[in-house]
Design a protein around this motif. Sequence first.
Motif, PDB file in Angstrom:
ATOM      1  N   GLU A  22       0.668  -1.429   0.121  1.00  0.00           N
ATOM      2  CA  GLU A  22       0.055   0.054   0.098  1.00  0.00           C
ATOM      3  C   GLU A  22       0.989   1.249  -0.002  1.00  0.00           C
ATOM      4  O   GLU A  22       0.509   2.253  -0.935  1.00  0.00           O
ATOM      5  CB  GLU A  22      -1.045  -0.050   1.107  1.00  0.00           C
ATOM      6  CG  GLU A  22      -1.814  -0.922   1.290  1.00  0.00           C
ATOM      7  CD  GLU A  22      -2.766  -1.008   2.468  1.00  0.00           C
ATOM      8  OE1 GLU A  22      -3.967  -1.509   2.382  1.00  0.00           O
ATOM      9  OE2 GLU A  22      -2.361  -0.732   3.562  1.00  0.00           O
ATOM     10  N   ARG A  23       2.140   1.270   0.772  1.00  0.00           N
ATOM     11  CA  ARG A  23       2.811   2.333   0.750  1.00  0.00           C
ATOM     12  C   ARG A  23       3.683   2.459  -0.250  1.00  0.00           C
ATOM     13  O   ARG A  23       3.737   3.795  -0.938  1.00  0.00           O
ATOM     14  CB  ARG A  23       3.566   2.345   2.143  1.00  0.00           C
ATOM     15  CG  ARG A  23       4.518   3.690   2.172  1.00  0.00           C
ATOM     16  CD  ARG A  23       5.444   3.480   3.502  1.00  0.00           C
ATOM     17  NE  ARG A  23       6.301   2.316   2.962  1.00  0.00           N
ATOM     18  CZ  ARG A  23       7.572   2.214   3.935  1.00  0.00           C
ATOM     19  NH1 ARG A  23       7.558   2.779   5.173  1.00  0.00           N
ATOM     20  NH2 ARG A  23       8.356   1.273   3.446  1.00  0.00           N
ATOM     21  N   ASP A  24       4.337   1.516  -0.577  1.00  0.00           N
ATOM     22  CA  ASP A  24       5.269   1.664  -1.696  1.00  0.00           C
ATOM     23  C   ASP A  24       5.169   1.387  -3.143  1.00  0.00           C
ATOM     24  O   ASP A  24       5.859   2.091  -4.026  1.00  0.00           O
ATOM     25  CB  ASP A  24       6.662   0.737  -1.196  1.00  0.00           C
ATOM     26  CG  ASP A  24       6.990   0.915   0.071  1.00  0.00           C
ATOM     27  OD1 ASP A  24       7.018   2.116   0.584  1.00  0.00           O
ATOM     28  OD2 ASP A  24       7.426   0.034   0.814  1.00  0.00           O
ATOM     29  N   LEU A  25       4.139   0.562  -3.202  1.00  0.00           N
ATOM     30  CA  LEU A  25       3.709   0.587  -4.785  1.00  0.00           C
ATOM     31  C   LEU A  25       2.213   1.066  -5.091  1.00  0.00           C
ATOM     32  O   LEU A  25       2.106   1.625  -6.229  1.00  0.00           O
ATOM     33  CB  LEU A  25       3.359  -1.145  -4.818  1.00  0.00           C
ATOM     34  CG  LEU A  25       4.703  -2.078  -4.542  1.00  0.00           C
ATOM     35  CD1 LEU A  25       4.548  -3.619  -4.987  1.00  0.00           C
ATOM     36  CD2 LEU A  25       5.934  -1.600  -5.283  1.00  0.00           C
ATOM     37  N   VAL A  26       1.408   1.147  -4.242  1.00  0.00           N
ATOM     38  CA  VAL A  26      -0.002   1.632  -4.726  1.00  0.00           C
ATOM     39  C   VAL A  26       0.167   3.156  -4.411  1.00  0.00           C
ATOM     40  O   VAL A  26      -0.457   4.009  -5.107  1.00  0.00           O
ATOM     41  CB  VAL A  26      -0.997   1.097  -3.934  1.00  0.00           C
ATOM     42  CG1 VAL A  26      -2.384   1.374  -4.135  1.00  0.00           C
ATOM     43  CG2 VAL A  26      -1.068  -0.334  -4.080  1.00  0.00           C
ATOM     44  N   GLY A  27       0.808   3.513  -3.468  1.00  0.00           N
ATOM     45  CA  GLY A  27       0.855   5.060  -2.933  1.00  0.00           C
ATOM     46  C   GLY A  27      -0.479   5.617  -2.430  1.00  0.00           C
ATOM     47  O   GLY A  27      -0.978   6.561  -2.525  1.00  0.00           O
ATOM     48  N   GLU A  28      -0.972   4.444  -1.360  1.00  0.00           N
ATOM     49  CA  GLU A  28      -2.028   5.025  -0.637  1.00  0.00           C
ATOM     50  C   GLU A  28      -1.408   5.847   0.430  1.00  0.00           C
ATOM     51  O   GLU A  28      -0.558   6.113   0.956  1.00  0.00           O
ATOM     52  CB  GLU A  28      -2.437   3.756   0.407  1.00  0.00           C
ATOM     53  CG  GLU A  28      -3.258   2.806  -0.656  1.00  0.00           C
ATOM     54  CD  GLU A  28      -4.696   3.151  -0.876  1.00  0.00           C
ATOM     55  OE1 GLU A  28      -4.837   4.147  -0.731  1.00  0.00           O
ATOM     56  OE2 GLU A  28      -5.354   2.196  -1.299  1.00  0.00           O
ATOM     57  N   PRO A  29      -2.493   6.785   0.833  1.00  0.00           N
ATOM     58  CA  PRO A  29      -2.236   7.955   1.944  1.00  0.00           C
ATOM     59  C   PRO A  29      -1.702   7.163   3.393  1.00  0.00           C
ATOM     60  O   PRO A  29      -2.199   5.975   3.365  1.00  0.00           O
ATOM     61  CB  PRO A  29      -3.452   8.672   2.193  1.00  0.00           C
ATOM     62  CG  PRO A  29      -4.610   7.703   1.436  1.00  0.00           C
ATOM     63  CD  PRO A  29      -4.081   6.773   0.441  1.00  0.00           C
TER      64      PRO A  29
END
Length: 319
Positions: A22-29
């Motif tokens: 979520e953090r590193d690939l998708v770019g979620e907040p």
Amino acid sequence: MGIEDVHAWLRDSDPALRWQAERDLVGEPAEIWEATRARIGTEGFGARLLALQDADGQWAGGAFFPAGFDFATIEQTGQPWMATTWTLNSLREWGLDPAVLKGTADLIAQNSRWEYDDLPYWGGEVDCCINAWTLANGLWLGADVTGIADWFVEHQLADGGWNCEWVEGSKRSSFHSTLNSLKGLLAYDIATGGTPATRAVRRSGEEYLLQRGLFRRLSTGEPVGPWIDHFGYPFRWRYNVLNAADYFRQAAVFDGVRPDPRMSDAISLIRAARQADGTWLQAGRPPGQVWFEEDVPAGEPSKWLTLYATRVLNWWSAS
């Protein structure tokens, strides 16, 4: 699978993996991935390991090996991966909030001794890799491990790296030992800012690997071993170019520098292992008893390896 399909596949995972995707690939907040990360201590892999902690703060009753391990069987059974050091490594690398383990550092200080010479746990011992993990784990849990950081300065070899066999007289550095040592030193520099000496030896160790393109012999230019592109999760102590490239990604982000172009051939090896569907296959973990399996059997698409490799290639391409 397309990129979105791979991302969805990775998000359908244990919280220890999902938050990183979520953090590193998708770019979620941040509020999304931080909420997922907080679940590590209450469900899935993280909760399972926490439930196995002994009352004295250890796991499996030992520092590096389970209590009562029969060392005469290690060639047949392999290294067991259940004791305190290996379990702390997993929990830290997965991103567990160290507050969940409040009091563990003190319990380990009171109750855990190294199998080597019965040395106190947070003082480290003579093995580079063990000291690197102890340094990183101690920083994470709030133990005083400054002496171990100084130990790496004192024990760097003349060629710029480290070798766990230095106690046997080895003067040549090892890819495996050097990478693990660098990971510990990077953790120290991130946590404390480091010292001029620790920063200098970390740079020298990085140069040792970069001069060799992360996988070549300096003397002949040939690959240093068949394990350079054997991608198996968990990495444990073993070197491969994906493990090394992920270290250099983290170091470059911390240091605020661009990827070193001498890594390009190693990046090509990582890219070549990508399957048509955008995944990487599990090559197989090192043998030895585990609490439970954290990834798929050899030959199957690995979510962990796909996370690591995709993250490395994205970093490389973005620069």
